[in-house]
Design an enzyme around this catalytic site. Structure first.
Site, PDB file in Angstrom:
ATOM      1  N   LYS A 110       0.863  -1.188   0.000  1.00 32.15           N
ATOM      2  CA  LYS A 110       0.000   0.000   0.000  1.00 32.15           C
ATOM      3  C   LYS A 110       0.889   1.224   0.000  1.00 32.15           C
ATOM      4  O   LYS A 110       2.033   1.176   0.486  1.00 32.15           O
ATOM      5  CB  LYS A 110      -0.889   0.016   1.254  1.00 32.15           C
TER       6      LYS A 110
HETATM    7  P1  NAD Z   1     -13.129   7.599  -3.388  1.00 34.91           P
HETATM    8  O1  NAD Z   1     -12.123   8.617  -3.014  1.00 34.91           O
HETATM    9  O2  NAD Z   1     -13.520   7.438  -4.818  1.00 34.91           O
HETATM   10  O3  NAD Z   1     -14.516   7.863  -2.592  1.00 34.91           O
HETATM   11  C1  NAD Z   1     -14.574   7.977  -1.203  1.00 34.91           C
HETATM   12  C2  NAD Z   1     -15.982   8.415  -0.803  1.00 34.91           C
HETATM   13  O4  NAD Z   1     -16.048   8.484   0.611  1.00 34.91           O
HETATM   14  C3  NAD Z   1     -16.377   9.797  -1.322  1.00 34.91           C
HETATM   15  O5  NAD Z   1     -17.745   9.806  -1.653  1.00 34.91           O
HETATM   16  C4  NAD Z   1     -16.121  10.693  -0.096  1.00 34.91           C
HETATM   17  O6  NAD Z   1     -16.906  11.877  -0.124  1.00 34.91           O
HETATM   18  C5  NAD Z   1     -16.546   9.751   1.003  1.00 34.91           C
HETATM   19  N1  NAD Z   1     -16.003  10.124   2.307  1.00 34.91           N
HETATM   20  C6  NAD Z   1     -14.782  10.592   2.609  1.00 34.91           C
HETATM   21  N2  NAD Z   1     -14.686  10.865   3.922  1.00 34.91           N
HETATM   22  C7  NAD Z   1     -15.888  10.529   4.461  1.00 34.91           C
HETATM   23  C8  NAD Z   1     -16.419  10.586   5.764  1.00 34.91           C
HETATM   24  N3  NAD Z   1     -15.696  11.051   6.791  1.00 34.91           N
HETATM   25  N4  NAD Z   1     -17.683  10.156   5.950  1.00 34.91           N
HETATM   26  C9  NAD Z   1     -18.429   9.693   4.913  1.00 34.91           C
HETATM   27  N5  NAD Z   1     -17.969   9.634   3.655  1.00 34.91           N
HETATM   28  C10 NAD Z   1     -16.727  10.050   3.439  1.00 34.91           C
HETATM   29  O7  NAD Z   1     -12.591   6.223  -2.780  1.00 34.91           O
HETATM   30  P2  NAD Z   1     -12.967   4.744  -3.216  1.00 34.91           P
HETATM   31  O8  NAD Z   1     -12.002   4.306  -4.253  1.00 34.91           O
HETATM   32  O9  NAD Z   1     -14.423   4.650  -3.478  1.00 34.91           O
HETATM   33  O10 NAD Z   1     -12.583   3.952  -1.895  1.00 34.91           O
HETATM   34  C11 NAD Z   1     -13.493   3.880  -0.789  1.00 34.91           C
HETATM   35  C12 NAD Z   1     -13.014   2.790   0.152  1.00 34.91           C
HETATM   36  O11 NAD Z   1     -12.974   1.548  -0.545  1.00 34.91           O
HETATM   37  C13 NAD Z   1     -11.622   2.980   0.723  1.00 34.91           C
HETATM   38  O12 NAD Z   1     -11.612   2.433   2.035  1.00 34.91           O
HETATM   39  C14 NAD Z   1     -10.736   2.143  -0.176  1.00 34.91           C
HETATM   40  O13 NAD Z   1      -9.569   1.709   0.467  1.00 34.91           O
HETATM   41  C15 NAD Z   1     -11.671   0.982  -0.451  1.00 34.91           C
HETATM   42  N6  NAD Z   1     -11.390   0.242  -1.678  1.00 34.91           N
HETATM   43  C16 NAD Z   1     -11.417   0.854  -2.900  1.00 34.91           C
HETATM   44  C17 NAD Z   1     -11.192   0.087  -4.037  1.00 34.91           C
HETATM   45  C18 NAD Z   1     -11.288   0.682  -5.416  1.00 34.91           C
HETATM   46  O14 NAD Z   1     -11.196  -0.070  -6.404  1.00 34.91           O
HETATM   47  N7  NAD Z   1     -11.491   1.974  -5.555  1.00 34.91           N
HETATM   48  C19 NAD Z   1     -10.886  -1.276  -3.951  1.00 34.91           C
HETATM   49  C20 NAD Z   1     -10.859  -1.852  -2.686  1.00 34.91           C
HETATM   50  C21 NAD Z   1     -11.109  -1.086  -1.560  1.00 34.91           C
END
Ligand code: NAD
Length: 418
Positions: A110
Site C-alpha cells: 500500500k
Molecule cells: P473515493 O475517493 O472514490 O470515494 C470515497 C468516498 O467516501 C467519497 O464519496 C467521499 O466523499 C466519502 N467520504 C470521505 N470521507 C468521508 C467521511 N468522513 N464520511 C463519509 N464519507 C466520506 O474512494 P474509493 O475508491 O471509493 O474507496 C473507498 C473505500 O474503498 C476505501 O476504504 C478504499 O480503500 C476501499 N477500496 C477501494 C477500491 C477501489 O477499487 N477503488 C478497492 C478496494 C477497496
C-alpha cells in the site's frame, strides 16, 4: 494469577490480531508467523512540491510492502490528510490476504501521501504524484510492485504515475493499474469493486432466499466503490434507500432514484442536497432501518460505540476495515452477516490483475470477458469462504483469513524461506 492479554489498540495491532487468530486456527508454525507479522519493507519519504503560489510544501509519503511470497506486491496509493505509516502498513497487510483469498499471483502493498487532495490544484497534484513516483521508483516495477488508485486518487493519478515512471524506464503501462482505458487501462476496472460487492450480495440473497426488491440498502460513501454499488444494486432491483459522501447523505424510505442522483451530481450538485430524498448524517445513515449496510468510505466507522445501533442484517465491507474487531464480534453475536473487506471489495484488485496481464501481453479484452472472468474468480472465492465457514462454524471473516493465511504460508514453505 494469569491476566488476559490487553485488547489490541492500534489499527495494525488489530490487523495482526486477525492474522494471529487465523494462524491459531491453522496451527501455523512460529517461523512462518514471524515472517508474516510485520511487513517486509517500509519506505517513508519526503515529497517536496512547489505549490501554485510559489511556496514549497513537503508532504510525507509512504510505500509499504507486506509480503511478496505469492508474487509482485500490489496495492493502492491513498491521498488523505490522515494517511500515515500505521494506516498504510495495515492496508498493505490487508492486500496480502485479499490477493491470496481470491488467488491472484500478487503479494500485498500500500502507498499513501499525507495531503488533502480536495484543496490542491490539478497541477499541484500532478507535481506531487510525479515526485512521489520518483521517490518510490527504486522499489516498484512491473514484476516488483504495481500501484493502483485508492481513496483520493484516480485514473488520472495513475496516468501521471505511469508517465513519471516511463520517463526513466521507457513505456511501461503495466507499472500501475486503474489507468485510463486510453492508456492501457482495462475495460470494467472502474466499476469492478462495486460490481464485485454487489455480486456477493446477490449470492447471499440467493442463499437466504431474499427477494432483492424487498432488500433495502444504505451505502456510506459515494466515490468509486459506493457509487457503483448503488448503480448496480439499483439496476438489479434493490431499493437503495440512502447514500452519503463526506458532506452528508440523503435518505428515501422507498428507494432513491440513482440515475437522477447521478444527473444531479453531473450538474454540479452534491449527494446531501439531492432533492429526491431527506438529508441524513453519516452517523445516522449507519443506523437506518435497512436490510443491508455498505460502508464504502473510510475505515473504523462501525465501532464498539455505535455497532449496537446498526439495524441491517447484512454488512458488505466495501471500504477497507470499516468494522473494528470489537464491533465485528458484537455484530456476529447478533447474527449479522458481515462480508469481510478482503472478499467484498476484492473485485477491484481482480480486474487490476486482468489489466496487468493485458498490459504484459499487449492485448485488450472486451468488457464481456472482463466481467465473465471477474465473476468466475469471485464466485470461486465466495464458495470457498462459505463452505469453510459452514463446515467449521466460523464467521465469513474468520474463514476468509484461514484460507488466505494458509495460501501465503504455503508459498513461503515452498520457496524455502524457512
Ligand atoms: P473515493 O475517493 O472514490 O470515494 C470515497 C468516498 O467516501 C467519497 O464519496 C467521499 O466523499 C466519502 N467520504 C470521505 N470521507 C468521508 C467521511 N468522513 N464520511 C463519509 N464519507 C466520506 O474512494 P474509493 O475508491 O471509493 O474507496 C473507498 C473505500 O474503498 C476505501 O476504504 C478504499 O480503500 C476501499 N477500496 C477501494 C477500491 C477501489 O477499487 N477503488 C478497492 C478496494 C477497496
Amino acid at each position: 494469577m494469569v491476566t488476559a492479554a490487553p485488547p489490541p489498540r492500534s489499527p495494525f495491532e488489530r490487523a495482526v490480531a486477525l492474522f494471529e487468530q487465523a494462524a491459531d486456527d491453522l496451527r501455523l508454525e512460529e517461523e512462518v508467523r514471524m515472517l508474516l507479522r510485520k511487513p517486509y519493507r517500509e519506505l517513508h519519504i519526503e515529497v517536496p512540491v512547489r505549490m501554485d503560489d510559489g511556496s514549497l510544501r513537503v508532504f510525507a509519503g509512504y510505500r509499504v510492502q507486506h509480503s511478496g511470497a505469492r508474487g509482485p506486491y500490489k496495492g493502492g496509493v491513498r491521498y488523505h490528510p490522515a494517511a500515515d505509516l500505521e494506516e498504510v502498513r495495515t492496508l498493505a497487510a490487508l492486500m496480502t490476504w485479499k490477493c491470496a483469498l481470491v488467488d491472484l499471483p500478487f503479494g500485498g502493498a500500500k502507498g499513501g501521501v499525507r495531503c488533502d487532495p480536495t484543496s490542491m490544484s490539478v497541477n499541484e497534484l500532478n507535481r506531487l504524484t510525479r515526485r512521489y513516483t520518483q521517490n518510490i521508483g527504486h522499489i516498484i516495477g512491473i514484476n516488483r510492485d504495481i500501484p493502483a488508485p485508492d481513496l483520493g486518487t484516480n485514473a488520472q493519478t495513475m496516468a501521471w504515475m505511469m508517465d513519471a515512471y516511463g520517463q526513466l524506464n521507457g513505456f511501461t503501462p503495466g507499472i500501475v493499474t486503474g489507468k485510463p482505458v486510453e492508456l492501457g487501462g482495462s475495460l470494467g476496472r472502474e466499476s469492478a469493486t462495486g460490481r464485485g460487492a454487489l455480486f456477493f450480495l446477490q449470492e447471499l440473497c440467493r442463499e437466504l432466499k431474499r427477494d432483492p426488491k424487498r432488500t433495502t440498502i444504505a451505502i456510506q460513501g459515494y466515490g468509486n466503490v459506493g457509487s457503483w454499488v448503488a448503480r448496480f444494486a439499483s439496476l438489479a432491483g434493490f431499493p437503495v434507500v440512502a447514500v452519503s459522501d463526506v458532506a452528508g447523505g440523503v435518505y428515501r424510505e422507498r428507494g432513491l432514484d440513482i440515475e437522477a442522483l447521478d444527473r444531479h451530481r453531473q450538474a454540479g450538485g452534491g449527494v446531501a442536497d439531492f432533492p429526491g430524498g431527506d438529508r441524513v448524517t453519516n452517523e445516522a445513515l449507519l443506523a437506518l432501518p435497512c436490510a443491508v449496510l455498505v460502508p464504502a468510505a473510510l475505515g473504523d466507522v462501525i465501532t464498539e460505540a455505535n455497532c449496537h445501533a446498526v439495524r441491517a442484517q447484512i454488512v458488505i465491507e466495501g471500504a477497507n476495515h470499516p468494522v473494528t474487531v470489537e464491533a465485528d464480534a458484537a455484530l456476529a453475536s447478533r447474527n449479522v452477516i458481515v462480508v469481510p473487506d478482503i472478499l467484498a471489495n476484492a473485485g477491484g484488485v481482480t480486474v487490476s490483475y486482468f489489466e496487468w496481464t493485458q498490459n504484459i501481453q499487449q492485448f485488450r479484452w472486451d468488457e464481456e470477458r472482463v466481467v465473465r472472468e471477474l465473476e468466475r474468480i469471485l464466485s470461486g472465492a465466495y464458495r470457498s469462504v462459505r463452505d469453510l465457514a459452514r463446515e467449521r462454524g466460523l464467521t465469513m471473516r474468520r474463514a476468509a483469513y484461514v484460507i488466505a493465511v494458509e495460501r501465503v504460508a504455503q508459498a513461503i514453505r515452498l520457496r524455502g524461506f524457512v
